[in-house]
Motif scaffolding. Structure first.
Motif, short mmCIF file in Angstrom:
data_model
loop_
_atom_site.label_atom_id
_atom_site.label_comp_id
_atom_site.label_asym_id
_atom_site.label_seq_id
_atom_site.Cartn_x
_atom_site.Cartn_y
_atom_site.Cartn_z
N ALA A 304 0.80 -1.22 0.00
CA ALA A 304 0.00 0.00 0.00
C ALA A 304 0.84 1.27 0.00
CB ALA A 304 -0.96 -0.02 1.19
N PRO A 305 1.94 1.37 0.77
CA PRO A 305 2.75 2.60 0.71
C PRO A 305 3.31 2.87 -0.68
CG PRO A 305 3.28 1.35 2.69
CD PRO A 305 2.41 0.46 1.85
N LEU A 306 3.70 1.81 -1.39
CA LEU A 306 4.21 1.98 -2.76
C LEU A 306 3.09 2.46 -3.67
CD1 LEU A 306 6.48 1.70 -4.85
CD2 LEU A 306 5.79 -0.70 -5.14
N GLU A 307 1.90 1.89 -3.52
CA GLU A 307 0.76 2.30 -4.35
C GLU A 307 0.43 3.78 -4.14
OE1 GLU A 307 -2.33 -0.38 -3.21
OE2 GLU A 307 -1.09 -2.15 -3.63
N LYS A 308 0.46 4.24 -2.89
CA LYS A 308 0.16 5.65 -2.61
C LYS A 308 1.20 6.57 -3.25
CE LYS A 308 -2.27 4.84 1.75
NZ LYS A 308 -2.27 5.07 3.23
N ALA A 309 2.47 6.15 -3.20
CA ALA A 309 3.53 6.96 -3.80
C ALA A 309 3.37 7.02 -5.32
CB ALA A 309 4.90 6.40 -3.42
N ILE A 310 2.95 5.91 -5.92
CA ILE A 310 2.72 5.88 -7.37
C ILE A 310 1.59 6.84 -7.75
CG2 ILE A 310 1.84 4.44 -9.26
CD1 ILE A 310 3.39 2.10 -7.95
N ILE A 311 0.52 6.84 -6.98
CA ILE A 311 -0.60 7.75 -7.25
C ILE A 311 -0.13 9.20 -7.14
CG2 ILE A 311 -2.80 8.59 -6.32
CD1 ILE A 311 -3.45 5.66 -5.63
N ARG A 312 0.68 9.49 -6.14
CA ARG A 312 1.19 10.85 -5.98
C ARG A 312 2.08 11.24 -7.16
NH1 ARG A 312 1.96 14.68 -2.05
NH2 ARG A 312 3.85 15.93 -2.24
N ALA A 313 2.91 10.32 -7.62
CA ALA A 313 3.80 10.61 -8.75
C ALA A 313 3.01 10.83 -10.03
CB ALA A 313 4.79 9.46 -8.93
N LEU A 314 2.01 9.99 -10.27
CA LEU A 314 1.18 10.13 -11.48
C LEU A 314 0.42 11.44 -11.46
CD1 LEU A 314 -0.14 6.47 -11.76
CD2 LEU A 314 1.58 7.56 -13.22
N THR A 315 -0.04 11.83 -10.28
CA THR A 315 -0.74 13.12 -10.16
C THR A 315 0.20 14.27 -10.50
OG1 THR A 315 -2.18 12.21 -8.43
CG2 THR A 315 -2.04 14.61 -8.58
N ALA A 316 1.46 14.16 -10.06
CA ALA A 316 2.44 15.19 -10.38
C ALA A 316 2.67 15.28 -11.88
CB ALA A 316 3.77 14.89 -9.67
N LEU A 317 2.55 14.16 -12.59
CA LEU A 317 2.75 14.14 -14.04
C LEU A 317 1.52 14.59 -14.82
CD1 LEU A 317 4.79 10.82 -14.52
CD2 LEU A 317 5.65 13.17 -14.37
N GLY A 318 0.45 14.93 -14.12
CA GLY A 318 -0.74 15.47 -14.80
C GLY A 318 -1.87 14.48 -14.99
N PHE A 319 -1.76 13.28 -14.41
CA PHE A 319 -2.85 12.31 -14.48
C PHE A 319 -3.84 12.56 -13.35
CE2 PHE A 319 0.49 9.76 -16.61
CZ PHE A 319 -0.21 9.34 -17.74
N GLU A 320 -5.08 12.13 -13.57
CA GLU A 320 -6.02 11.95 -12.48
C GLU A 320 -5.87 10.51 -12.05
OE1 GLU A 320 -9.98 12.93 -13.61
OE2 GLU A 320 -9.45 14.91 -14.38
N ALA A 321 -5.43 10.27 -10.82
CA ALA A 321 -5.07 8.92 -10.40
C ALA A 321 -5.71 8.60 -9.06
CB ALA A 321 -3.55 8.77 -10.30
N GLU A 322 -6.15 7.33 -8.92
CA GLU A 322 -6.74 6.88 -7.67
C GLU A 322 -6.75 5.36 -7.64
OE1 GLU A 322 -10.71 8.36 -7.70
OE2 GLU A 322 -11.29 7.25 -9.49
N SER A 323 -6.84 4.80 -6.46
CA SER A 323 -7.04 3.35 -6.36
C SER A 323 -8.53 3.07 -6.57
CB SER A 323 -6.59 2.84 -5.00
OG SER A 323 -7.29 3.51 -3.96
#
Length: 486
Positions: A304-323
């Motif tokens: 789960a911590p890795l998944e949250k970091a991935i969502i944060r990174a994708l958001t920084a790149l301009g995606f709308e991201a969520e689990s």
């Protein structure tokens, strides 16, 4: 009466009658009756640069060191206020440069340069008493007449002791001095609350004959029990002289209250309020710092911590991201942008690459996602992998197995090493470069197999600029002066 509890900060002894904690920890000292402290920061100075002949820490290591020193300074003060005995062995003064967090900027555009501002710091910042040590070494010492409570300790260990600093700050109540010149090299500092801060010259706690086959032996055990007994003897002697009778409730009534006490109590309440507010601000800043640095979880986390970091990174790149999770399906991350919609799974491995099993699970998730009524187009599959996560990124092997890479190419799946995702997400977060973020999104959408993110523009170097400040005080940063850089 229960036996006294003893703790040693940093040094290890071969005894079950004492506990040990690291300097790089956040333990409270109020759990113990006698505290033995070593201002030893050597283990916190790894991988450091050099500046003006001294170690220079980067911003992260500077924050960590200052946080730990302030922690021990506060904990020792609290222990003394609670009437504890704190014994401190006076190690060599270690001066280093720490990052102040301040920057100077010059030039514009491509010629813009950033200068990092540093200040002098030392291991003695971890103590609440202004000792003002200076490096000096020797072994010829004597006890002052007022230091008789140390006589038993000195008879056993004085001949083995050596001083590494002389003290030029607040004079102790009782002193250990050099035989020639009467330079203070240790002593006892008493507090009004009944606590005692005892400073002692150094001993060798790891002698060659303490070890057999790399482990502590019986000689080390005999030494440990002997010195613990001496520490307890110092504590007992000091308490017999300074034991305070708790004030009865009637003695604190208004009729006995002195005028000076009333004004000082008001000042104390004001100071406590400021301290509470400062602590709240510190906690808020610490939470913000933790959130700001959460992208680093891409380098070493799993689950789960890795998944949250991935969502944060994708958001920084301009995606709308969520689990995503409902009664039938659960996906690590669903993300979309104007360029398309993607579905990802994340996997971290301690000491091996990501294998094909996770790719099979991702394929099943893609079909489950497409079966949902609200989904009309198949999402682009993306597998995020953090292989060899316990190793430094520069030391890792291939993040995905050859079989996984081959299968991903044939299925049109993008494989993303989270170390690569960290690199580009960090750059976009720091620079707000939307054009670069668009290139990263395109790389994710177009890849089959390993994703090759674009290289970020060259970052600026940060030369060092010191701020003068006394390494022995806690008055903050002093006058600034310029240099040509590190």
């Amino acid at each position: 009466m229960a036996p006294k509890k003893v703790v040693v900060v940093e040094v290890e002894l071969n005894s079950d009658n004492v506990e040990r904690i690291d300097f790089d920890s956040k333990h409270t000292l109020l759990d113990w009756d006698v505290i033995v402290f070593f201002p030893d920061i050597a283990n916190m100075l790894n991988h450091s640069e050099s500046y003006q002949g001294k170690i220079s820490l980067n911003e992260n290591d500077s924050f960590r060191l200052k946080e730990r020193c302030e922690h021990w300074r506060r904990e020792i003060k609290l222990a003394l206020d609670a009437g504890r005995t704190v014994i401190c062995y006076l190690e060599e003064l270690k001066e280093i440069f720490v990052d102040t967090g301040q920057r100077n900027y010059s030039g514009t555009g491509k010629n813009r340069h950033t200068t990092r501002l540093v200040s002098l710091y030392s291991n003695y910042e971890s103590l609440p008493v202004s000792l003002k040590p200076r490096n000096a070494s020797g072994s010829s010492m004597k006890l002052s007449p007022k230091a008789s409570v140390l006589s038993q300790y000195w008879s056993e260990f004085g001949g083995e002791s050596t001083f590494e600093v002389t003290l030029h700050g607040s004079p102790p109540t009782a002193s250990i001095t050099t035989k020639a010149g009467d330079q203070v090299v240790g002593g006892i500092y008493r507090t009004t609350s009944g606590g005692n801060f005892v400073t002692l010259p150094m001993l060798t706690f790891y002698q060659d004959d303490f070890f057999s086959g790399g482990d502590f032996n019986e000689t080390a055990k005999v030494f440990a029990e002997k010195i613990i007994h001496s520490w307890l003897g110092i504590d007992a002697s000091l308490r017999s002289e300074t034991e305070l009778t708790p004030a009865p409730q009637w003695a604190e009534g208004g009729v006995y209250l002195l005028h000076a006490e009333a004004s000082l109590k008001a000042k104390l309440l004001e100071a406590e309020q400021r301290l509470t507010e400062a602590q709240k601000q510190k906690e808020e800043a610490a939470d913000s710092l933790l959130e700001a640095g959460s992208l680093r979880a891409l380098l070493y986390e799993k689950g789960a911590p890795l998944e949250k970091a991935i969502i944060r990174a994708l958001t920084a790149l301009g995606f709308e991201a969520e689990s995503y999770k409902d009664a039938e399906s659960e996906f690590d991350v669903v993300f979309r942008s104007a360029e398309g919609r993607l579905l990802g799974e994340a996997e971290g491995k301690d000491n091996k690459p990501i294998n094909i099993e996770k790719l099979r699970q991702l394929s099943m998730n893609i079909h489950e996602d497409l079966a949902r009524d609200e989904v009309n187009t198949q999402a682009k599959p993306v597998l995020f992998g953090n292989g060899y996560r316990l190793q430094a990124p520069s030391e890792r092997g291939q993040q995905f197995t050859d079989k996984c890479v081959s299968s991903a190419k044939s299925s049109g799946t993008s494989l993303v090493a989270t170390t690569d995702l960290f690199r580009v997400a960090k750059y976009v977060s720091d620079s707000d470069d939307t054009a670069f973020a668009a290139l990263c999104r395109a790389a994710l959408l177009q890849a089959s197999g390993m994703v090759a993110f674009p290289n970020e523009p060259v970052t600026l170097q940060h030369p060092i600029q010191p701020l003068t400040a006394s390494p022995f005080s806690n008055d903050g940063i002093g006058e600034e002066f310029a240099t040509d850089g590190a």
